[in-house]
Structures are given as structure tokens and as C-alpha cells.
Design a protein around this motif. Structure first.
Motif, mmCIF file in Angstrom:
data_model
loop_
_atom_site.group_PDB
_atom_site.id
_atom_site.type_symbol
_atom_site.label_atom_id
_atom_site.label_comp_id
_atom_site.label_asym_id
_atom_site.label_seq_id
_atom_site.Cartn_x
_atom_site.Cartn_y
_atom_site.Cartn_z
ATOM 1 N N SER A 1 15.118 29.962 -21.368
ATOM 2 C CA SER A 1 14.119 28.849 -21.250
ATOM 3 C C SER A 1 14.031 28.456 -19.753
ATOM 4 O O SER A 1 13.872 28.975 -18.928
ATOM 5 N N VAL B 1 15.612 35.376 -21.632
ATOM 6 C CA VAL B 1 15.443 34.698 -23.051
ATOM 7 C C VAL B 1 14.614 33.353 -23.419
ATOM 8 O O VAL B 1 14.752 32.576 -22.391
ATOM 9 N N ALA B 2 13.932 33.534 -24.248
ATOM 10 C CA ALA B 2 12.894 32.655 -24.655
ATOM 11 C C ALA B 2 12.396 31.687 -23.362
ATOM 12 O O ALA B 2 12.350 30.609 -23.167
ATOM 13 N N THR B 3 11.710 32.594 -22.497
ATOM 14 C CA THR B 3 11.188 32.057 -21.155
ATOM 15 C C THR B 3 9.687 32.623 -20.946
ATOM 16 O O THR B 3 9.417 33.657 -21.543
ATOM 17 N N ARG B 4 9.117 32.500 -20.067
ATOM 18 C CA ARG B 4 7.945 32.879 -19.619
ATOM 19 C C ARG B 4 7.764 32.876 -17.822
ATOM 20 O O ARG B 4 8.259 31.788 -17.179
ATOM 21 N N VAL C 1 14.481 41.417 -22.075
ATOM 22 C CA VAL C 1 13.816 40.260 -22.581
ATOM 23 C C VAL C 1 13.959 39.986 -24.025
ATOM 24 O O VAL C 1 13.707 40.915 -24.853
ATOM 25 N N HIS D 1 13.392 37.368 -27.361
ATOM 26 C CA HIS D 1 12.944 36.152 -27.864
ATOM 27 C C HIS D 1 12.623 36.140 -29.371
ATOM 28 O O HIS D 1 12.877 36.962 -29.960
ATOM 29 N N ASP E 1 9.967 31.212 -32.210
ATOM 30 C CA ASP E 1 10.062 30.054 -31.167
ATOM 31 C C ASP E 1 8.559 29.385 -31.157
ATOM 32 O O ASP E 1 7.475 29.919 -31.089
ATOM 33 N N VAL F 1 5.813 34.453 -28.740
ATOM 34 C CA VAL F 1 6.453 35.598 -28.687
ATOM 35 C C VAL F 1 5.301 36.467 -27.530
ATOM 36 O O VAL F 1 5.786 37.416 -26.819
ATOM 37 N N ALA G 1 6.586 36.755 -23.981
ATOM 38 C CA ALA G 1 7.837 37.528 -23.769
ATOM 39 C C ALA G 1 7.232 38.937 -23.736
ATOM 40 O O ALA G 1 7.562 39.787 -23.126
ATOM 41 N N VAL H 1 12.798 41.247 -30.031
ATOM 42 C CA VAL H 1 12.218 40.076 -30.815
ATOM 43 C C VAL H 1 13.116 39.739 -32.072
ATOM 44 O O VAL H 1 13.399 40.663 -32.882
ATOM 45 N N HIS I 1 13.917 28.911 -30.495
ATOM 46 C CA HIS I 1 13.900 29.041 -29.098
ATOM 47 C C HIS I 1 15.010 29.025 -28.455
ATOM 48 O O HIS I 1 15.234 29.461 -27.213
#
Length: 249
Positions: A76, A99-102, A187, A189, A193, A198, A201, A215, A221
Motif C-alpha cells: 500500500s 503488494v496492494a498498491t498502484r 505484484v 493483490h 481488496d 484488482v 494490480a 491474486v 488489502h
């Protein structure tokens, strides 16, 4: 040669987030888990930004590792820092775990919400903010995870929480730099989340030069906290690959 791993925690938590996986990783390699300014008892700083935190992590990698490089894993907010680190200091990053980010900036509505939340926290509304935010971080039936998150979040300095919100609101868009990140990437996810869908990701993994997407089912999250055993199963192959490629040089 086993590369060290740098673990970058999510918002609004501290490096204790990594306890379920850090001890097991430490049996295999050096582990560094720095704190975002003001979190976990770390000194507060002025003019905090995601880029400045990434620069500080790069300096730590250069000074505290044998090779001057590390596998960098961020969740994140920690993922925002990891992306900035890979963009600004690629020679410090042997491998990248997101992880769980963009990579993109917030939509304007979300950005305004972060700034408004920071203002409310500075006015003494931190508990209200956390009460609204925390249930979105894990499925409702992940009661142990949510309990840990509540305990950890409530021990953070409200000023640090507000500062981090502003830093995330002002972060740079990294989408145009993904294709130049020339290191093995993973990556991860959660399929459930809520804060980050998703699809974000999937797009990020597709834009990176050398990335694998995982996934995790029935996961929200915070995959390393909710499902640490499964998380490590996905991470270890990347660590082994990075170590093997370095040894073969």
C-alpha cells in the motif's frame, strides 16, 4: 549471495505489521523494516513526501548492505515508496515486490478526501478516521487481522497519520516509469481488496518489464498480515531467482 530484503509498511501502521513474516525471512537473509517518519516511534519530519522517504531508504540500502542492493517489498503506502525507490534509485533495487498498491496518483475526489481527513485528524478526529477506515482493510470475517490493525493504528501519532495522508495525496504518478524498471518484480493483490481494485494490480503488472502477478483469494488489502504463510510461498521464488541471478554474475 542472498540479498537483504527491505520491508515497507502500509498506512496507518508501523513496521510491526511485518512481524508475522519478518522472523521467518530473517532466518534466511538480512531483513530491514524502516518506519515511515513519525510511525512506530520513528522521529517525525517536516516536509515529508513519498519521494523523500524513498531517498532515505536508498541511502540506508547503500550504507547497510554488503552489495548496496536489496529486494524491496512495499504494501500500500509502502508500495508507493517502493515504486519511487525503483524509479529514482534503480541500482539499489535487486528485485521489487509490490503488494496492494498502484502506480498512479489518486483520483481528484480521493485526493481531496485524504487532505480533508488530514485536516480533521489535526483537529482531534483521528479515532473517527480510523474507525471508518480500518474495516475496509480486511474482510469482515478476518477478525484477528482487523483486531491487530486496530491496536497498531491507534498507537500511532495522529500528526504522523495526517502527514502521511498529505504525502500520499501529493505523490507522483509512476505509470510512465514502469517500463523502465529493469528488475524482477512480483505484484501481489488480494481479490477482496477494497481500497485498491484488482484491476490496478493487473495493469501495473502488465506495464512492468518483468513481473508476475499473484491474486490471493479471500484476501483483503493486507495480504502479509492476513495470510502470512501463503504470502511467503509467493515471495520466496522471487527471492531465490534474484539471489541466483546475482550469484551467476
Amino acid at each position: 549471495m542472498r540479498h537483504p530484503i527491505v520491508l515497507l509498511h502500509p498506512f496507518p501502521l508501523d513496521a510491526g505489521f511485518w512481524n508475522p513474516v519478518a522472523a521467518r525471512l530473517a532466518a534466511e537473509r538480512a531483513v530491514h523494516a524502516p518506519e515511515f517518519p513519525g510511525f512506530g516511534g520513528a522521529p517525525a519530519e517536516s516536509n515529508v513526501s513519498i519521494a523523500r522517504v524513498a531517498d532515505a531508504v536508498a541511502t540506508r540500502i547503500a550504507r547497510q548492505t554488503t552489495t548496496g542492493r536489496a529486494v524491496v517489498c512495499g504494501v500500500s503506502m509502502g508500495g508507493y515508496v517502493a515504486l519511487a525507490l525503483a524509479a529514482r534509485h534503480p541500482m539499489r533495487v535487486a528485485g521489487l515486490i509490490l503488494v496492494a498498491t498502484r502506480p498512479d496518483r489518486d483520483a481528484e475526489e480521493v485526493r481531496r478526501g485524504r487532505i480533508e481527513a488530514a485536516t480533521s485528524i489535526e483537529m482531534g478526529m483521528a479515532d473517527t478516521f480510523l474507525d471508518e477506515m480500518i474495516p475496509r482493510l480486511a474482510p469482515a470475517d478476518a477478525t484477528d487481522t482487523l483486531a491487530l490493525v486496530r491496536t497498531m493504528a491507534r498507537r500511532q501519532d495522529p500528526t504522523a497519520i495526517a502527514t502521511a495522508l498529505q504525502a500520499m495525496a501529493d505523490r507522483d504518478d509512476r505509470r510512465g516509469q514502469l517500463g523502465g524498471m529493469d528488475m524482477p518484480a512480483l505484484v501481489i493483490h488480494g481479490e477482496d481488496d477494497v481500497p485498491i481494485p484488482v484491476g490496478a494490480a493487473e495493469s501495473m503488472a502488465g506495464a512492468l518489464r518483468d513481473a508476475r502477478l499473484v491474486v490471493m483469494r479471500r484476501t483483503g488489502h493486507l495480504p502479509p498480515l492476513q495470510r502470512p504463510d501463503e504470502f511467503l510461498q509467493h515471495v520466496r521464488p522471487l527471492l531465490s531467482r534474484v539471489d541466483d541471478e546475482w550469484t551467476a554474475r
